[in-house]
Design a protein around this motif. Structure first.
Motif, short mmCIF file in Angstrom:
data_model
loop_
_atom_site.label_atom_id
_atom_site.label_comp_id
_atom_site.label_asym_id
_atom_site.label_seq_id
_atom_site.Cartn_x
_atom_site.Cartn_y
_atom_site.Cartn_z
N ASN A 1 0.82 -1.21 0.00
CA ASN A 1 0.00 0.00 0.00
C ASN A 1 0.86 1.26 0.00
N VAL A 2 2.04 1.19 0.61
CA VAL A 2 2.94 2.35 0.61
C VAL A 2 3.49 2.59 -0.79
N THR A 3 3.86 1.52 -1.49
CA THR A 3 4.33 1.66 -2.87
C THR A 3 3.25 2.29 -3.74
N LEU B 1 13.63 18.60 7.40
CA LEU B 1 13.45 17.93 8.68
C LEU B 1 13.44 16.43 8.46
N ILE B 2 14.03 15.68 9.39
CA ILE B 2 14.22 14.25 9.24
C ILE B 2 13.21 13.50 10.09
N LEU B 3 12.54 12.54 9.46
CA LEU B 3 11.60 11.66 10.14
C LEU B 3 12.00 10.22 9.85
N SER B 4 11.11 9.30 10.09
CA SER B 4 11.38 7.88 9.88
C SER B 4 10.74 7.44 8.57
N PRO B 5 11.53 7.07 7.55
CA PRO B 5 10.95 6.69 6.26
C PRO B 5 10.03 5.47 6.36
N PHE B 6 9.07 5.43 5.43
CA PHE B 6 8.14 4.31 5.34
C PHE B 6 8.69 3.20 4.45
N VAL B 7 9.87 3.41 3.87
CA VAL B 7 10.48 2.45 2.94
C VAL B 7 11.90 2.14 3.41
N PRO B 8 12.44 0.95 3.07
CA PRO B 8 13.77 0.58 3.57
C PRO B 8 14.92 1.28 2.86
N GLY C 1 17.91 -0.81 10.11
CA GLY C 1 16.97 -1.18 11.16
C GLY C 1 15.51 -1.01 10.76
N TYR C 2 15.26 -0.80 9.47
CA TYR C 2 13.88 -0.64 9.00
C TYR C 2 13.07 -1.89 9.33
N ASP C 3 11.87 -1.68 9.85
CA ASP C 3 10.96 -2.77 10.16
C ASP C 3 9.60 -2.42 9.58
N PRO C 4 9.10 -3.21 8.61
CA PRO C 4 7.81 -2.88 8.01
C PRO C 4 6.67 -2.85 9.01
N VAL D 1 9.33 -1.96 18.37
CA VAL D 1 9.63 -2.00 16.95
C VAL D 1 10.55 -0.84 16.59
N SER D 2 11.56 -1.12 15.84
CA SER D 2 12.52 -0.12 15.41
C SER D 2 11.84 0.88 14.48
N ALA D 3 11.82 2.15 14.90
CA ALA D 3 11.13 3.16 14.09
C ALA D 3 11.68 4.56 14.29
N TYR D 4 12.53 4.77 15.30
CA TYR D 4 12.92 6.11 15.69
C TYR D 4 14.37 6.37 15.30
N VAL D 5 14.65 7.61 14.91
CA VAL D 5 15.95 7.93 14.33
C VAL D 5 17.02 7.98 15.43
N GLU D 6 17.97 7.08 15.31
CA GLU D 6 19.09 7.03 16.25
C GLU D 6 20.24 7.90 15.76
N SER D 7 20.51 7.87 14.46
CA SER D 7 21.59 8.67 13.91
C SER D 7 21.37 8.85 12.41
#
Length: 830
Positions: free
Chosen positions: A354-356, A727-734, A753-756, A767-773
């Motif tokens: 659905n994201v694609t 501004l940097i967020l968490s992408p919806f794609v790997p 660390g992308y996790d669908p 679930v891995s979703a937040y920007v560490e670096s």
């Protein structure tokens, strides 16, 4: 708008069940899903196969799903009854009235274009019995038959006539398949358009050539009714000699019994009815078919459109379509779309389907408009040597995300549009704000074109000359908006005289030198201030130190409508309109919000909108200072109160996903040093408001403002307009790669660390979703909340965004929150 939903529901109760919610064809979604699934194992992709052109054709999204090429002037789709500004809507309770070649997409007025519709007819009793008026010819469609993809549109009427279309920039082919054994009849409409604004025109039939030429004057869809534009079409009927014209003539009709046909008559010359009557008129013709035929007759019509003349419309059809077949023209359109869509490549196999589909459908809509009408100019623009685009609809909608998206992928096209804006300043004296139907349309926030031009300048000043843009001329054009108010600021410019006098747009002010609707005082002040920031950015870039200081100070004038005494829901301080004597005029911050109990309150451009805001509430516009959020935090009481208030804004239902002033608000937590809350909120916003159904937009697409916003959300970025900061967020794609063909660079973003499982309305715990670096070309950035275009996308290379499930550890920006003007941000041009 809710009234439209209610009316449609009541009408639907009386319809056969097979008609209700029956569009588009189920096979379309099955085809898209299969294409995305297959792409996981393919090295090259047909990106058009991922696109759902019907997203936004319900829920007042006003998207045109018709056949078009990128930024095409021709957009061929059906015209329908009911509220259908782009011509087509999915609502199966509405009738089809024809297939026409001119439309806009994602506009929310009464209707755009819809000129020169063709309607295929079955007339078993002959020429004189054909139903020609809108009401007599309209038909339902056959359920589950609407189909389309980039460059192609199809629909079948309930009498089994199938209509198909494909397009070039200013022309196209329309193919009609009739039931077996039937005789094909057609009408072409002169006097009807979507706004019912016919102001006179002519039509000629050349039976020997098999050609109908047509032209007329029509009214704006979103501008003064006293303005009219001229448009033309040329229909070729013989398909290169493969079709034989039989009967032909003209018709006129109205709703009160007039139904006149003139067999073998070939000319109409009609003017506007001054008494107010609406006469319908056009051409009517049929094709010869073998009487013993057992095959379904197929008729192909070639159409060209022009804003110059009928002769040029014919030339456009001849040069752009020529003798090519329907499939050949469609293949060319598909190739043009693949080139545009392929500028952003994602890992299709690793991305939720659905994201694609949402991403590539959004990219498709983000290349539909504005309409490239270069070489098709009239009025003041006739014969201009500049590029010319129609449907700046409107700059207030598009400066926030639409043009920043072009910055990443489409520098050359962006420059062409900027050239068209500057040419508007040359011809009109001020930059266009809303150009609809080649006419000046209504202003909404002021002169938002200033931010569009400044955004281009700060990103591409090094390439501006090569791209055909004179930066000194660009600067003069935005400076005109800031300094000189036009005599009529309803259609371009600003009410700059009183704004400069008071430091805000006053309520109940005496203005002796200009005319404009004296409403929206608070929101216009906020927008004027940000437009001044855009001018400041260009002044800084070009080294105009005095102007930079002046417009820096004016960038703070948004503060002059902040009333620190106003309280709502326990929170203190809101923007308010203000009188010339300095006193505030109270507007309840709830007014015009989703929580307003008065659902009939005027909140838009109407003269009885006394709230001080345009299409928004004080609750919503309180967050609007994209260049200086640090001061908003201070004005609201500090970080903790700001975050609590921002939470309440969303949780209490004040947020409107489909309203442009709120575009940056979900990422406001970044400025208060809580970026994980921005990630959570953006996920919620996307999956509450966007999807892959026809109702998959939160209202009007606004010339792809929604499409470009969703694209940025999926990419895990948000642009600050008139700056080079992202501004940097968490992408919806790997992973994804952005190609910039003009600069000849590609930038790949890899999400470690992308996790669908994180791609959901609520991110599950753990679930891995937040920007560490964040690292660019191997060098870790000091802030995980923002970076600069020049560092990230100008030179190409690799960006690595590393995610973590440790929300607490990731809930700060690191070295620095995003920039604000009052805390020393934006101190120098890149």
């Amino acid at each position: 708008m809710p009234a439209f939903h209610i009316a449609a529901f009541v009408f639907a109760l009386s319809l056969p069940s097979f008609l209700v919610n029956a569009q588009p064809a189920p096979e379309l979604q099955e085809r898209i899903s299969q294409a995305i699934a297959n792409a996981a194992n393919e090295t090259s992709h047909d990106y058009t196969s991922f696109v759902n052109v019907f997203i936004g054709t319900d829920n007042f999204g006003d998207v045109c799903p018709g056949a078009s090429v990128p930024f095409g002037m021709a957009k061929i789709t059906t015209d329908m009854t009911g509220y259908s500004p782009s011509g087509y809507i999915t609502d199966a309770t509405q009738y089809i009235r024809g297939l026409s070649p001119l439309h806009d997409s994602g506009t929310g007025a009464s209707g755009d274009y819809g000129n020169f519709a063709v309607m295929p007819l079955l007339c078993p009793s002959g020429f004189t019995t054909c139903g020609t008026s809108w009401n007599n010819r309209q038909r339902y469609r056959k359920a589950n038959t609407d189909d389309g993809s980039p460059g192609y549109f199809a629909l079948t009427l309930d009498n089994e006539i199938k209509m198909e279309a494909t397009a070039t920039r200013r022309a196209g082919l329309e193919r009609f398949t009739f039931p077996t054994g039937s005789k094909p009849y057609f009408l072409i409409d002169l006097a009807n358009d979507l706004t019912q604004s016919f102001a006179g025109g002519e039509m000629d039939i050349d039976a020997e050539k098999g050609r109908v030429t047509i032209g007329g004057w029509y009214g704006s869809s979103f501008g003064p009714g006293s303005f009219n534009y001229h448009t033309f079409a040329c229909y070729d009927l013989l398909n290169g000699g493969n079709q034989t014209l039989d009967e032909y003539g003209v018709w006129t009709a109205n709703n009160y019994g007039l139904d006149a046909k003139g067999l073998h008559q070939t000319h109409l010359n009609l003017t506007r009815s001054l008494i107010g009557d609406h006469y319908e008129s056009g051409a009517l013709f049929s094709f010869a078919t073998p009487t013993s035929s057992t095959t379904a007759p197929t008729i192909t019509l070639r159409v060209g459109v022009s804003f110059v003349s009928a002769a040029q419309a014919c030339t456009n059809a001849e040069s752009e379509v020529g003798s090519r077949s329907f499939d050949e023209v469609w293949a060319e359109a598909k190739g043009l779309w693949n080139e545009k869509l392929g500028r952003i490549e994602i890992d299709v196999g690793g991305t939720p389907q659905n994201v694609t589909e949402m991403l590539y459908s959004s990219l498709y809509r983000a290349n539909l408009t504005p309409n490239n009408a270069t070489g098709e100019t009239q009025g003041k623009y006739a014969g201009t040597s500049s590029y010319y685009f129609d449907s700046f609809y409107a700059s207030w909608d598009t400066y926030r995300t639409f043009y920043p998206l072009m910055t990443l992928t489409s520098a050359a096209e962006y420059a062409q549009i900027v050239d068209s804006y500057i040419d508007g300043w040359r011809k009109e004296g001020w930059l266009p704000e809303t150009r609809a139907n080649n006419l000046p349309g209504w202003t909404q926030g002021g002169s938002s074109a200033d931010n569009i031009l400044s955004h281009f300048a700060v990103h591409y000043h090094n390439e501006a000359s090569a791209l055909g843009i004179d930066l000194d001329e660009l600067y003069s054009s935005v400076l005109t908006d800031g300094e000189i108010n036009p005599p009529e600021w309803n259609i371009y410019g600003r009410q700059s005289n009183v704004y400069k006098q008071y430091g805000y747009v006053p309520y109940n002010v005496l203005d002796t030198s200009s005319v404009g609707r004296q409403t929206r005082e608070a929101s216009r002040t906020l927008e004027y201030s940000f437009e001044d920031f855009g001018i400041r950015q260009v002044a800084q870039l070009l080294g105009h130190a005095d102007d930079e200081e002046k417009y820096t100070n004016r960038s703070y004038w948004y503060r002059n409508v902040w009333d620190s005494s106003v309280e709502s829901d326990g929170f203190i301080g809101f923007p308010q309109k203000r009188s010339p004597d300095g006193s505030f005029s109270f507007t309840d911050p709830i007014n015009c919000s989703p929580n307003d109990s008065n659902t009939s309150r005027p909140c838009s451009l109407t003269e009885d909108n006394v709230n001080g805001f345009y299409e928004s509430s004080a609750w919503e516009y309180a967050w609007f200072a994209p260049h200086d959020t640090a001061h908003l935090i201070e004005a609201m009481g500090g970080n903790d109160t700001f975050v609590s208030r921002l939470d309440h804004f969303f949780d209490a239902g004040y947020y409107l996903a489909g309203n442009e002033p709120s575009f940056q608000t979900p990422i406001g937590y970044h400025y208060a040093n809580h970026p994980t809350k921005s990630v959570d909120r953006v996920r919620e916003v996307v999956f509450k408001n966007f999807g892959i159904t026809p109702a998959g937009l939160p209202g009007n697409d606004d010339q792809a403002a929604m499409a470009s916003l969703l694209t940025f959300h999926i990419l895990g970025l948000y642009p600050v307009p008139s700056t080079t900061q992202l501004l940097i967020l968490s992408p919806f794609v790997p992973t994804y790669t952005i190609h910039n063909p003009y600069l000849g660079v590609s930038t790949t973003v890899t999400v470690v660390g992308y996790d669908p499982a994180s791609v959901a309305q609520t991110i599950p715990n753990g679930v891995s979703a937040y920007v560490e670096s964040v690292a660019i070309n191997g060098e870790t950035l000091p802030s995980r909340c923002h970076f600069d275009f020049y560092d990230a996308f100008r030179l190409g290379g690799n960006i690595t965004i590393t995610l973590t499930a440790d929300k607490a550890a990731a809930d700060n920006c690191g070295d620095a929150v995003p920039e604000s003007l009052s805390t020393g941000g934006f101190s120098g041009a890149r």
